[in-house]
Design a protein around this motif. Structure first.
Motif, mmCIF file in Angstrom:
data_model
loop_
_atom_site.group_PDB
_atom_site.id
_atom_site.type_symbol
_atom_site.label_atom_id
_atom_site.label_comp_id
_atom_site.label_asym_id
_atom_site.label_seq_id
_atom_site.Cartn_x
_atom_site.Cartn_y
_atom_site.Cartn_z
ATOM 1 N N VAL A 73 0.887 -1.130 -0.118
ATOM 2 C CA VAL A 73 -0.198 -0.071 -0.029
ATOM 3 C C VAL A 73 1.023 1.331 0.019
ATOM 4 N N ALA A 74 2.004 1.048 0.634
ATOM 5 C CA ALA A 74 2.840 2.371 0.988
ATOM 6 C C ALA A 74 3.354 2.685 -0.447
ATOM 7 N N VAL A 75 3.738 1.862 -1.341
ATOM 8 C CA VAL A 75 4.613 2.394 -2.251
ATOM 9 C C VAL A 75 3.589 2.363 -3.588
ATOM 10 N N THR A 76 2.159 2.248 -3.286
ATOM 11 C CA THR A 76 1.270 2.824 -4.337
ATOM 12 C C THR A 76 0.669 3.939 -3.917
ATOM 13 N N ARG A 77 1.040 4.749 -2.881
ATOM 14 C CA ARG A 77 0.694 6.088 -2.615
ATOM 15 C C ARG A 77 1.606 6.972 -3.310
ATOM 16 N N PRO A 78 1.206 8.521 -3.588
ATOM 17 C CA PRO A 78 2.213 9.142 -4.346
ATOM 18 C C PRO A 78 3.513 9.353 -3.661
ATOM 19 N N ALA A 79 3.520 9.428 -2.189
ATOM 20 C CA ALA A 79 4.654 9.630 -1.786
ATOM 21 C C ALA A 79 5.609 8.685 -1.845
ATOM 22 N N GLY A 80 5.086 7.377 -1.825
ATOM 23 C CA GLY A 80 5.856 6.294 -1.665
ATOM 24 C C GLY A 80 6.278 5.640 -3.167
ATOM 25 N N ARG A 81 5.755 6.146 -4.311
ATOM 26 C CA ARG A 81 5.992 5.395 -5.519
ATOM 27 C C ARG A 81 7.362 5.476 -5.770
ATOM 28 N N VAL A 82 8.060 6.147 -5.391
ATOM 29 C CA VAL A 82 9.647 6.051 -5.889
ATOM 30 C C VAL A 82 10.297 4.911 -5.124
ATOM 31 N N PHE A 83 9.699 4.400 -4.104
ATOM 32 C CA PHE A 83 10.568 3.323 -3.423
ATOM 33 C C PHE A 83 9.770 1.804 -4.163
ATOM 34 N N ARG A 84 8.993 1.962 -4.899
ATOM 35 C CA ARG A 84 8.253 0.705 -5.492
ATOM 36 C C ARG A 84 9.346 -0.281 -6.072
ATOM 37 N N PRO A 85 10.418 0.319 -7.177
ATOM 38 C CA PRO A 85 11.041 -0.659 -7.510
ATOM 39 C C PRO A 85 12.208 -1.142 -6.722
ATOM 40 N N LEU A 86 12.567 -0.556 -5.558
ATOM 41 C CA LEU A 86 13.441 -0.891 -4.562
ATOM 42 C C LEU A 86 12.626 -2.012 -3.740
ATOM 43 N N LEU A 87 11.393 -1.966 -3.438
ATOM 44 C CA LEU A 87 10.674 -3.072 -2.785
ATOM 45 C C LEU A 87 10.542 -4.274 -3.389
ATOM 46 N N GLU A 88 10.234 -4.069 -4.806
ATOM 47 C CA GLU A 88 10.140 -5.378 -5.791
ATOM 48 C C GLU A 88 11.553 -6.148 -5.703
ATOM 49 N N ARG A 89 12.480 -5.422 -5.818
ATOM 50 C CA ARG A 89 13.673 -5.885 -5.926
ATOM 51 C C ARG A 89 14.246 -6.735 -4.472
ATOM 52 N N VAL A 90 14.129 -5.955 -3.666
ATOM 53 C CA VAL A 90 14.304 -6.718 -2.247
ATOM 54 C C VAL A 90 13.340 -7.956 -1.905
ATOM 55 N N ALA A 91 12.108 -7.782 -2.277
ATOM 56 C CA ALA A 91 11.152 -8.924 -1.948
ATOM 57 C C ALA A 91 11.610 -10.071 -2.836
ATOM 58 N N ALA A 92 11.969 -9.910 -4.202
ATOM 59 C CA ALA A 92 12.401 -10.839 -5.021
ATOM 60 C C ALA A 92 13.696 -11.467 -4.594
ATOM 61 N N LEU A 93 14.435 -10.735 -4.066
ATOM 62 C CA LEU A 93 15.816 -10.978 -3.475
ATOM 63 C C LEU A 93 15.850 -12.108 -2.312
ATOM 64 N N GLY A 94 14.851 -11.762 -1.540
ATOM 65 C CA GLY A 94 14.482 -12.580 -0.525
ATOM 66 C C GLY A 94 14.153 -13.988 -0.767
#
Length: 244
Positions: A73-94
């Motif tokens: 939810v956080a990375v789909t909000r306007p203030a958090g969209r910049v962190f979406r690619p990082l979240l997806e990479r970290v989650a996939a790396l895990g």
């Protein structure tokens, strides 16, 4: 659906009967494996192991769901969209790290027992939930949010009353995948001292006792099937609720 034809009822009944009646299968396993002095695992009751297994999976999955949905939810909000690619990479790396490696890293930090298992399973269960949260929220038409805002709702109300309810079937599908994966993965938690249905499997593998492995694996498989069918029922109800 009639009870007699309900696969969930049959799976739950088979799991219950085998868990409570495993002691009565000694003659069967003794005939299958006559070379074994102890063909039946008796160090712990299977009911206690099932309860411990379910508890570890439930706690770790609840933590993964709270964190995964929150981050999604956080990375789909306007203030958090910049962190979406990082979240997806970290989650996939895990997901690329084997659970055994995560357990090995967690033991020096939190010691042996259930704690490292909870940490490893929560981290391992994040990816499907994060992906499902992103997919569910992305699938919503922007017009729905705009209409909700135009009706006087604030962003928090739009999220709680419009976005999350509409994305619920996709979210449940992600949680379903995460929980079923963790049911199987939790078996290896016994390598760090946690009591789970993996205990007879681990002891059986180390002691070349195939009967123990089969007993533990049967219950893990039945538990996974039962929980998967329960989530299927929840998904059916969520979709039916949306149609209303």
């Amino acid at each position: 659906m009639k009870i007699g034809r309900d696969p969930l009822v049959w799976a739950a009944a088979a799991l219950t009967l085998l868990t409570l009646g495993m002691a009565h299968t000694r003659p069967l396993f003794a005939s299958w494996f006559p070379e074994l002095d102890r063909p039946l695992y008796e160090q712990d009751s299977f009911a206690a192991l099932l309860g411990a297994h379910v508890l570890i999976v439930a706690l770790s999955s609840a933590a993964a769901t709270l964190v995964g949905v929150g981050l999604g939810v956080a990375v789909t909000r306007p203030a958090g969209r910049v962190f979406r690619p990082l979240l997806e990479r970290v989650a996939a790396l895990g997901q690329t790290f084997p659970p055994v490696a995560v357990l090995a890293l967690a033991v020096p930090l939190v010691g042996f027992g259930a704690a490292p298992a909870l940490l490893a399973l929560a981290l391992y269960g994040l990816l499907p939930i994060v992906q499902a949260t992103l997919a569910g929220l992305d699938a919503l038409a922007p017009e729905l949010r705009e209409a909700a805002l135009g009706s006087g709702m604030n962003p928090g109300q739009v999220l709680r009353q419009v976005e999350l309810p509409l994305a619920l079937p996709v979210l449940l599908a992600g949680v379903r995948s995460s929980v079923v994966i963790n049911i199987g993965t939790a078996a290896i938690a016994s390598t760090v001292g946690a009591k789970t249905l993996g205990s007879p499997i681990i002891i059986g593998l180390s002691g070349f006792n195939t009967a123990y492995v089969i007993q533990g694996a049967l219950l893990v498989g039945l538990l996974a099937i039962t929980v998967d069918l329960m989530f299927e029922r929840l998904l059916q109800r969520a979709r039916a609720w949306q149609v209303r």
